[in-house]
Design a protein around this motif. Structure first.
Motif, PDB file in Angstrom:
ATOM      1  N   LYS A   1       0.833  -1.209   0.000  1.00 18.72           N
ATOM      2  CA  LYS A   1       0.000   0.000   0.000  1.00 18.72           C
ATOM      3  C   LYS A   1       0.865   1.256   0.000  1.00 18.72           C
ATOM      4  O   LYS A   1       0.573   2.230  -0.705  1.00 18.72           O
ATOM      5  CB  LYS A   1      -0.927   0.009   1.213  1.00 18.72           C
ATOM      6  CG  LYS A   1      -1.882   1.213   1.244  1.00 18.72           C
ATOM      7  CD  LYS A   1      -2.780   1.170   2.459  1.00 18.72           C
ATOM      8  CE  LYS A   1      -3.801   2.323   2.412  1.00 18.72           C
ATOM      9  NZ  LYS A   1      -3.164   3.648   2.339  1.00 18.72           N
ATOM     10  N   ARG A   2       1.945   1.254   0.774  1.00 16.82           N
ATOM     11  CA  ARG A   2       2.812   2.432   0.812  1.00 16.82           C
ATOM     12  C   ARG A   2       3.475   2.651  -0.540  1.00 16.82           C
ATOM     13  O   ARG A   2       3.602   3.791  -1.004  1.00 16.82           O
ATOM     14  CB  ARG A   2       3.880   2.277   1.895  1.00 16.82           C
ATOM     15  CG  ARG A   2       4.769   3.519   2.022  1.00 16.82           C
ATOM     16  CD  ARG A   2       5.789   3.377   3.109  1.00 16.82           C
ATOM     17  NE  ARG A   2       6.592   4.591   3.234  1.00 16.82           N
ATOM     18  CZ  ARG A   2       7.618   4.713   4.069  1.00 16.82           C
ATOM     19  NH1 ARG A   2       7.963   3.718   4.870  1.00 16.82           N
ATOM     20  NH2 ARG A   2       8.307   5.841   4.102  1.00 16.82           N
ATOM     21  N   THR A   3       3.892   1.566  -1.183  1.00 20.56           N
ATOM     22  CA  THR A   3       4.504   1.686  -2.509  1.00 20.56           C
ATOM     23  C   THR A   3       3.510   2.245  -3.504  1.00 20.56           C
ATOM     24  O   THR A   3       3.825   3.160  -4.282  1.00 20.56           O
ATOM     25  CB  THR A   3       5.014   0.321  -2.994  1.00 20.56           C
ATOM     26  OG1 THR A   3       5.972  -0.181  -2.051  1.00 20.56           O
ATOM     27  CG2 THR A   3       5.658   0.441  -4.367  1.00 20.56           C
ATOM     28  N   ARG A   4       2.298   1.702  -3.479  1.00 19.39           N
ATOM     29  CA  ARG A   4       1.266   2.172  -4.413  1.00 19.39           C
ATOM     30  C   ARG A   4       0.960   3.637  -4.196  1.00 19.39           C
ATOM     31  O   ARG A   4       0.918   4.422  -5.146  1.00 19.39           O
ATOM     32  CB  ARG A   4      -0.008   1.342  -4.235  1.00 19.39           C
ATOM     33  CG  ARG A   4      -1.110   1.703  -5.228  1.00 19.39           C
ATOM     34  CD  ARG A   4      -2.426   1.034  -4.862  1.00 19.39           C
ATOM     35  NE  ARG A   4      -2.965   1.591  -3.635  1.00 19.39           N
ATOM     36  CZ  ARG A   4      -3.344   0.857  -2.586  1.00 19.39           C
ATOM     37  NH1 ARG A   4      -3.220  -0.456  -2.620  1.00 19.39           N
ATOM     38  NH2 ARG A   4      -3.828   1.442  -1.512  1.00 19.39           N
ATOM     39  N   ASP A   5       0.782   4.031  -2.939  1.00 19.44           N
ATOM     40  CA  ASP A   5       0.456   5.427  -2.647  1.00 19.44           C
ATOM     41  C   ASP A   5       1.595   6.353  -3.029  1.00 19.44           C
ATOM     42  O   ASP A   5       1.372   7.442  -3.583  1.00 19.44           O
ATOM     43  CB  ASP A   5       0.127   5.593  -1.155  1.00 19.44           C
ATOM     44  CG  ASP A   5      -1.160   4.893  -0.761  1.00 19.44           C
ATOM     45  OD1 ASP A   5      -1.935   4.523  -1.664  1.00 19.44           O
ATOM     46  OD2 ASP A   5      -1.383   4.711   0.453  1.00 19.44           O
ATOM     47  N   ALA A   6       2.844   5.936  -2.736  1.00 21.13           N
ATOM     48  CA  ALA A   6       4.002   6.786  -3.033  1.00 21.13           C
ATOM     49  C   ALA A   6       4.194   6.960  -4.534  1.00 21.13           C
ATOM     50  O   ALA A   6       4.443   8.072  -5.015  1.00 21.13           O
ATOM     51  CB  ALA A   6       5.255   6.196  -2.392  1.00 21.13           C
ATOM     52  N   VAL A   7       4.078   5.857  -5.290  1.00 23.56           N
ATOM     53  CA  VAL A   7       4.258   5.940  -6.735  1.00 23.56           C
ATOM     54  C   VAL A   7       3.134   6.757  -7.371  1.00 23.56           C
ATOM     55  O   VAL A   7       3.370   7.590  -8.257  1.00 23.56           O
ATOM     56  CB  VAL A   7       4.326   4.533  -7.356  1.00 23.56           C
ATOM     57  CG1 VAL A   7       4.300   4.607  -8.884  1.00 23.56           C
ATOM     58  CG2 VAL A   7       5.588   3.811  -6.895  1.00 23.56           C
ATOM     59  N   PHE A   8       1.913   6.546  -6.896  1.00 25.18           N
ATOM     60  CA  PHE A   8       0.789   7.307  -7.423  1.00 25.18           C
ATOM     61  C   PHE A   8       0.968   8.801  -7.148  1.00 25.18           C
ATOM     62  O   PHE A   8       0.771   9.643  -8.040  1.00 25.18           O
ATOM     63  CB  PHE A   8      -0.516   6.818  -6.789  1.00 25.18           C
ATOM     64  CG  PHE A   8      -1.731   7.590  -7.217  1.00 25.18           C
ATOM     65  CD1 PHE A   8      -2.307   7.391  -8.466  1.00 25.18           C
ATOM     66  CD2 PHE A   8      -2.301   8.545  -6.376  1.00 25.18           C
ATOM     67  CE1 PHE A   8      -3.425   8.114  -8.867  1.00 25.18           C
ATOM     68  CE2 PHE A   8      -3.411   9.272  -6.765  1.00 25.18           C
ATOM     69  CZ  PHE A   8      -3.967   9.048  -8.013  1.00 25.18           C
ATOM     70  N   HIS A   9       1.376   9.147  -5.925  1.00 22.06           N
ATOM     71  CA  HIS A   9       1.576  10.552  -5.582  1.00 22.06           C
ATOM     72  C   HIS A   9       2.728  11.151  -6.382  1.00 22.06           C
ATOM     73  O   HIS A   9       2.663  12.302  -6.828  1.00 22.06           O
ATOM     74  CB  HIS A   9       1.851  10.684  -4.086  1.00 22.06           C
ATOM     75  CG  HIS A   9       1.967  12.104  -3.610  1.00 22.06           C
ATOM     76  ND1 HIS A   9       3.178  12.710  -3.381  1.00 22.06           N
ATOM     77  CD2 HIS A   9       1.024  13.038  -3.343  1.00 22.06           C
ATOM     78  CE1 HIS A   9       2.975  13.961  -2.984  1.00 22.06           C
ATOM     79  NE2 HIS A   9       1.679  14.177  -2.948  1.00 22.06           N
TER      80      HIS A   9
END
Length: 309
Positions: free
Chosen positions: A259-267
């Motif tokens: 989830k952190r990877t997804r949120d960071a890459v999306f942001h």
């Protein structure tokens, strides 16, 4: 326009911005444009030439390929230049007033903006290119004279800070990939390899693990004898060839949860490739109303202060 200009001047005259912007331009130019063989060395020479108003800078300016205040052709600006040469004593080189100190500092900023342009210009001439090609390539590093014919787009580039720079950066990367895909991918892969090598050094450091996501994604981080140093990543190529591979490595070795990877890459993609179309005049009001800093993705007023008088 006034709100945008105030913020733009406030940001671009910050010495930290000047240094970071020069570093970003140098690496991005090496990957996307490809005319400078050794990143950094040519930019340093270009910076000195820009301060000295070298003939390379004059050639670029005369052809309309400059950046950083070379389009001030209003009658009062022309009169100012003429007057400075007709009063007997040329006081242009005397920094004897706060205004002249400010103008000198702007000249330093302009030199940082044009350092890589001069490097590109000179390298095109060295390989046998024409003067016209050299100027065109220098201007095309980021061509701020392009604003489009659509009235709405012209309004947005006039009122939204750094919007035109973001558009031109994306456009230049796309054209660089189309014109020289092999060179861009090879040099981009070299940046990825360097990023992975640095990650291998940092992955077990508690200081690295404790970095905020925006900090980890915006800079390359080094610790030397206990001191922390940051090297700014270029925007588009830094995101594609630096941040995304680093985030994937953190995911695969268990440092980050999915989830952190997804949120960071999306942001990161939202910040790097999305276009914020809120005019600067209203942007602070929107952020205050939403109580959210759009860059750090955090509340402006934290939970501990909310509700207090």
């Amino acid at each position: 326009r006034l709100a945008k200009k105030a913020q733009t001047i406030g940001v671009t005259t910050d010495p930290e911005f000047m240094v970071a912007n020069l570093m970003k331009d140098t690496l991005a130019s090496w990957i996307v444009v490809g005319e400078n063989a050794v990143p950094g060395f040519g930019a340093a020479k270009g910076f000195v030439k820009a301060l000295r108003k070298d003939k390379s800078l004059i050639a670029i300016m005369a052809a309309g390929g400059g950046s950083g205040g070379f389009y001030q052709t209003a009658p009062e600006q022309v009169r100012k230049q003429i007057d400075s040469r007709l009063k007997g004593v040329d006081r242009r080189f005397l920094i004897d007033t706060p205004k002249k100190a400010w103008e000198f500092w702007q000249r330093v900023g302009n030199a940082s903006e044009n350092a890589n342009r001069i490097d590109i210009h000179d390298n095109v001439l060295k390989r046998g290119g024409t003067k016209a090609e050299a100027v065109a390539q220098a201007q095309d590093l980021l061509n701020f004279t392009m604003r489009g014919d659509f009235a709405v787009m012209q309004f947005l580039t006039d009122s939204v800070s750094f919007l035109n720079a973001r558009i031109q950066g994306l456009y230049r990367m796309q054209r660089g990939l189309a014109a020289h895909p092999t060179r861009l991918l090879i040099r981009g892969t070299m940046l990825t390899a360097a990023t992975m090598a640095l990650y291998a050094v940092n992955r077990d450091k508690e200081e690295y693990k404790a970095l905020n996501d925006w900090d980890a994604d915006t800079y390359f981080h080094f610790w030397i004898d206990g001191d922390h140093y940051r090297l700014p990543k270029p925007f588009e190529v830094g995101a594609i060839f630096g941040t995304v591979p680093e985030r994937m490595a953190r995911l695969f070795d268990g440092t980050d949860a999915p989830k952190r990877t997804r949120d960071a890459v999306f942001h990161m993609f939202l910040e790097t490739f999305a276009l914020d179309l809120t005019p600067q005049l209203f942007n602070p009001l929107v952020e205050i109303y939403a109580n959210k800093n759009s860059f750090t993705d955090r509340p402006i007023v934290g939970l501990g202060l909310q509700g207090l008088s």
